[in-house]
Structure formats: structure tokens, C-alpha cells
Design a protein around this motif. Sequence first.
Motif, PDB file in Angstrom:
ATOM      1  N   ASP A 137      26.902  50.634  46.400  1.00 21.70           N
ATOM      2  CA  ASP A 137      26.498  50.066  45.115  1.00 21.70           C
ATOM      3  C   ASP A 137      27.214  48.745  44.862  1.00 21.70           C
ATOM      4  OD1 ASP A 137      29.057  50.634  44.073  1.00 21.70           O
ATOM      5  OD2 ASP A 137      28.376  52.360  42.919  1.00 21.70           O
ATOM      6  N   SER A 138      26.932  48.116  43.745  1.00 19.66           N
ATOM      7  CA  SER A 138      27.489  46.797  43.435  1.00 19.66           C
ATOM      8  C   SER A 138      29.002  46.822  43.236  1.00 19.66           C
ATOM      9  CB  SER A 138      26.809  46.210  42.197  1.00 19.66           C
ATOM     10  OG  SER A 138      26.998  47.071  41.087  1.00 19.66           O
ATOM     11  N   ASP A 139      29.577  48.007  42.972  1.00 24.66           N
ATOM     12  CA  ASP A 139      31.033  48.136  42.816  1.00 24.66           C
ATOM     13  C   ASP A 139      31.744  48.454  44.129  1.00 24.66           C
ATOM     14  OD1 ASP A 139      30.867  47.673  40.074  1.00 24.66           O
ATOM     15  OD2 ASP A 139      30.501  49.798  39.656  1.00 24.66           O
ATOM     16  N   GLY A 140      30.989  48.525  45.225  1.00 26.59           N
ATOM     17  CA  GLY A 140      31.595  48.837  46.513  1.00 26.59           C
ATOM     18  C   GLY A 140      31.754  50.327  46.762  1.00 26.59           C
ATOM     19  N   GLN A 141      31.178  51.156  45.913  1.00 25.01           N
ATOM     20  CA  GLN A 141      31.289  52.603  46.074  1.00 25.01           C
ATOM     21  C   GLN A 141      30.061  53.109  46.824  1.00 25.01           C
ATOM     22  OE1 GLN A 141      32.434  54.716  42.579  1.00 25.01           O
ATOM     23  NE2 GLN A 141      31.437  56.578  43.267  1.00 25.01           N
ATOM     24  N   VAL A 142      30.287  54.075  47.708  1.00 16.47           N
ATOM     25  CA  VAL A 142      29.188  54.680  48.448  1.00 16.47           C
ATOM     26  C   VAL A 142      29.396  56.191  48.511  1.00 16.47           C
ATOM     27  CG1 VAL A 142      30.257  54.313  50.733  1.00 16.47           C
ATOM     28  CG2 VAL A 142      27.782  54.586  50.553  1.00 16.47           C
ATOM     29  N   ILE A 143      28.334  56.919  48.217  1.00 19.47           N
ATOM     30  CA  ILE A 143      28.341  58.363  48.405  1.00 19.47           C
ATOM     31  C   ILE A 143      27.465  58.615  49.622  1.00 19.47           C
ATOM     32  CG2 ILE A 143      27.704  60.609  47.453  1.00 19.47           C
ATOM     33  CD1 ILE A 143      28.254  59.359  44.668  1.00 19.47           C
ATOM     34  N   LEU A 144      28.093  59.078  50.684  1.00 19.67           N
ATOM     35  CA  LEU A 144      27.376  59.285  51.927  1.00 19.67           C
ATOM     36  C   LEU A 144      26.554  60.567  51.875  1.00 19.67           C
ATOM     37  CD1 LEU A 144      30.102  58.358  54.561  1.00 19.67           C
ATOM     38  CD2 LEU A 144      28.232  56.944  53.705  1.00 19.67           C
ATOM     39  N   PRO A 145      25.392  60.542  52.520  1.00 22.00           N
ATOM     40  CA  PRO A 145      24.651  61.795  52.691  1.00 22.00           C
ATOM     41  C   PRO A 145      25.472  62.750  53.561  1.00 22.00           C
ATOM     42  CG  PRO A 145      23.271  59.883  53.179  1.00 22.00           C
ATOM     43  CD  PRO A 145      24.687  59.400  53.057  1.00 22.00           C
ATOM     44  N   MET A 146      25.010  63.986  53.686  1.00 20.97           N
ATOM     45  CA  MET A 146      25.664  64.950  54.566  1.00 20.97           C
ATOM     46  C   MET A 146      25.639  64.391  55.992  1.00 20.97           C
ATOM     47  SD  MET A 146      26.421  67.494  52.595  1.00 20.97           S
ATOM     48  CE  MET A 146      26.018  69.197  52.402  1.00 20.97           C
ATOM     49  N   ARG A 147      26.628  64.757  56.781  1.00 20.42           N
ATOM     50  CA  ARG A 147      26.740  64.241  58.153  1.00 20.42           C
ATOM     51  C   ARG A 147      25.469  64.497  58.963  1.00 20.42           C
ATOM     52  NH1 ARG A 147      30.788  62.585  55.676  1.00 20.42           N
ATOM     53  NH2 ARG A 147      32.883  62.547  56.493  1.00 20.42           N
ATOM     54  N   GLN A 148      24.857  65.674  58.812  1.00 20.52           N
ATOM     55  CA  GLN A 148      23.639  65.984  59.563  1.00 20.52           C
ATOM     56  C   GLN A 148      22.498  65.048  59.168  1.00 20.52           C
ATOM     57  OE1 GLN A 148      23.429  68.065  62.199  1.00 20.52           O
ATOM     58  NE2 GLN A 148      21.407  67.142  62.458  1.00 20.52           N
ATOM     59  N   ASP A 149      22.395  64.714  57.880  1.00 17.63           N
ATOM     60  CA  ASP A 149      21.372  63.761  57.439  1.00 17.63           C
ATOM     61  C   ASP A 149      21.636  62.378  58.031  1.00 17.63           C
ATOM     62  OD1 ASP A 149      19.654  65.366  55.746  1.00 17.63           O
ATOM     63  OD2 ASP A 149      21.308  65.427  54.314  1.00 17.63           O
ATOM     64  N   ILE A 150      22.895  61.948  58.038  1.00 14.86           N
ATOM     65  CA  ILE A 150      23.234  60.653  58.637  1.00 14.86           C
ATOM     66  C   ILE A 150      22.836  60.651  60.109  1.00 14.86           C
ATOM     67  CG2 ILE A 150      25.098  59.058  59.235  1.00 14.86           C
ATOM     68  CD1 ILE A 150      26.576  60.052  56.718  1.00 14.86           C
ATOM     69  N   ALA A 151      23.106  61.753  60.807  1.00 13.21           N
ATOM     70  CA  ALA A 151      22.751  61.860  62.228  1.00 13.21           C
ATOM     71  C   ALA A 151      21.243  61.712  62.422  1.00 13.21           C
ATOM     72  CB  ALA A 151      23.249  63.189  62.791  1.00 13.21           C
ATOM     73  N   GLU A 152      20.454  62.360  61.587  1.00 14.04           N
ATOM     74  CA  GLU A 152      19.000  62.278  61.715  1.00 14.04           C
ATOM     75  C   GLU A 152      18.477  60.893  61.352  1.00 14.04           C
ATOM     76  OE1 GLU A 152      17.409  65.564  59.482  1.00 14.04           O
ATOM     77  OE2 GLU A 152      18.463  67.020  60.750  1.00 14.04           O
ATOM     78  N   ILE A 153      19.062  60.258  60.354  1.00 15.99           N
ATOM     79  CA  ILE A 153      18.627  58.924  59.936  1.00 15.99           C
ATOM     80  C   ILE A 153      18.938  57.890  61.013  1.00 15.99           C
ATOM     81  CG2 ILE A 153      19.088  57.051  58.284  1.00 15.99           C
ATOM     82  CD1 ILE A 153      19.546  59.354  56.177  1.00 15.99           C
ATOM     83  N   THR A 154      20.112  57.993  61.626  1.00  5.42           N
ATOM     84  CA  THR A 154      20.548  57.002  62.619  1.00  5.42           C
ATOM     85  C   THR A 154      20.201  57.390  64.053  1.00  5.42           C
ATOM     86  OG1 THR A 154      22.733  58.036  62.743  1.00  5.42           O
ATOM     87  CG2 THR A 154      22.454  56.187  61.177  1.00  5.42           C
ATOM     88  N   ASP A 155      19.628  58.571  64.247  1.00  3.77           N
ATOM     89  CA  ASP A 155      19.282  59.085  65.573  1.00  3.77           C
ATOM     90  C   ASP A 155      20.527  59.189  66.470  1.00  3.77           C
ATOM     91  OD1 ASP A 155      17.464  60.174  67.385  1.00  3.77           O
ATOM     92  OD2 ASP A 155      17.041  58.237  68.323  1.00  3.77           O
TER      93      ASP A 155
END
Length: 192
Positions: A137-155
Motif C-alpha cells: 500500500d501507499s504506506d509501505g505496508q503489505v499483507i501477504l497472501p498465504m504461502r500456498q497462494d503465493i506459490a500458485e500465483i508465482t508458479d
Amino acid sequence: MAFFTVDRKKVEKSRKPRRLDCGERLYHAGSEGLAWRLQHGVIRLDSPHVDGERFASLAIAGDIVGCETLLFGAYTFSASALTHCELLPWPEGEPAIAGESLLASLAHAQQRAAEIVALRGGQAVERVLGLIRLLVDSDGQVILPMRQDIAEITDLRFETISRIIKQLERSGILNPARVAGVHATRSFRYVG
């Protein structure tokens, strides 16, 4: 191309803001419903396949999801919250403004589609950083998805995601941040 009529009385009864928790389903592909503007959070869109559903795209704050129901009478994708989400029924307000906001949303979605394609090729750490930059976000904060979702999104593999996130923490690019209602391993301040 078939156009469907919408029962306006039925739609007006269901036109209430929605809040979704991480993992909660907004809608299933093939079902009927409203279009939504995502006010806060990240939505994962999945397309139906013979062997289940597969990652198709992401929607972030400001995007409109489900607008295909206005043309086809049903959702094309399934939509689930990757983070806490707040949504408003769309269109809001005057039809002319709604048309402009849809065009702007479609332009952003087209740009995001190109960014998501880039997340699925190249060096693993750059894929994960690309996703983080997309979600911060504009404040530099990020809430990451679950690790498995990140794996599927990034292959990438789950183990690779965990290793890269730990590496980004050690290097100071991701600093843990406390966010009420969010697991400590998912909320960070991004210093990039």
C-alpha cells in the motif's frame, strides 16, 4: 453473445457492503450475483477446470470484480479473499460515472494481467518481489497472501516461497509489522 435481464428488485435487496475474511469465498464460477468494487484487500480469481480450479488473476483495491454477470448472467471466475476484504456493490451512483469507472477498472486490470504474467517467469526472488510490489500500500505496508497462494500465483514451490520470504526478512527488505487480525507471518513493512 447473449445478454441477460436482471431482476432489479432482487438485486437491490442484496446491494449491501460485504466484508470477507482471508480464505472466504465471494462467489463461485457459474453462479449469479452482483458486480463488486473492491475497497480494501486482495481477491484471487480462479477459472474452472476439469481437475478443479486454477489461478487466473488478482484484484486489488479499486478493481471491479464480477461485472460479467451484467452481460452473461453468471460469474466467469470464482473469487476468494486472499486478505481481509471490504467490497461495495457496483455500479455505484450515476450510470455515466459507472461507465467511466468500469473503463478505468478495465484499463487497470489489463495492466495487472501483464504484471501477473511477469510473476510466472524469471528469477524466483524477482517473482516474489514483483507480487509484493503489486500488493504494497501507499504506506509501505503489505499483507501477504498465504504461502500456498503465493506459490500458485508465482508458479513456484511452497518451500521456495518460505525460503525467499525469510531471505527478504534477513536482508531488511521485509520487516515484520503488527496488524490487528492478521497472522504475524503475513504482515510486513516493505523497504524497497
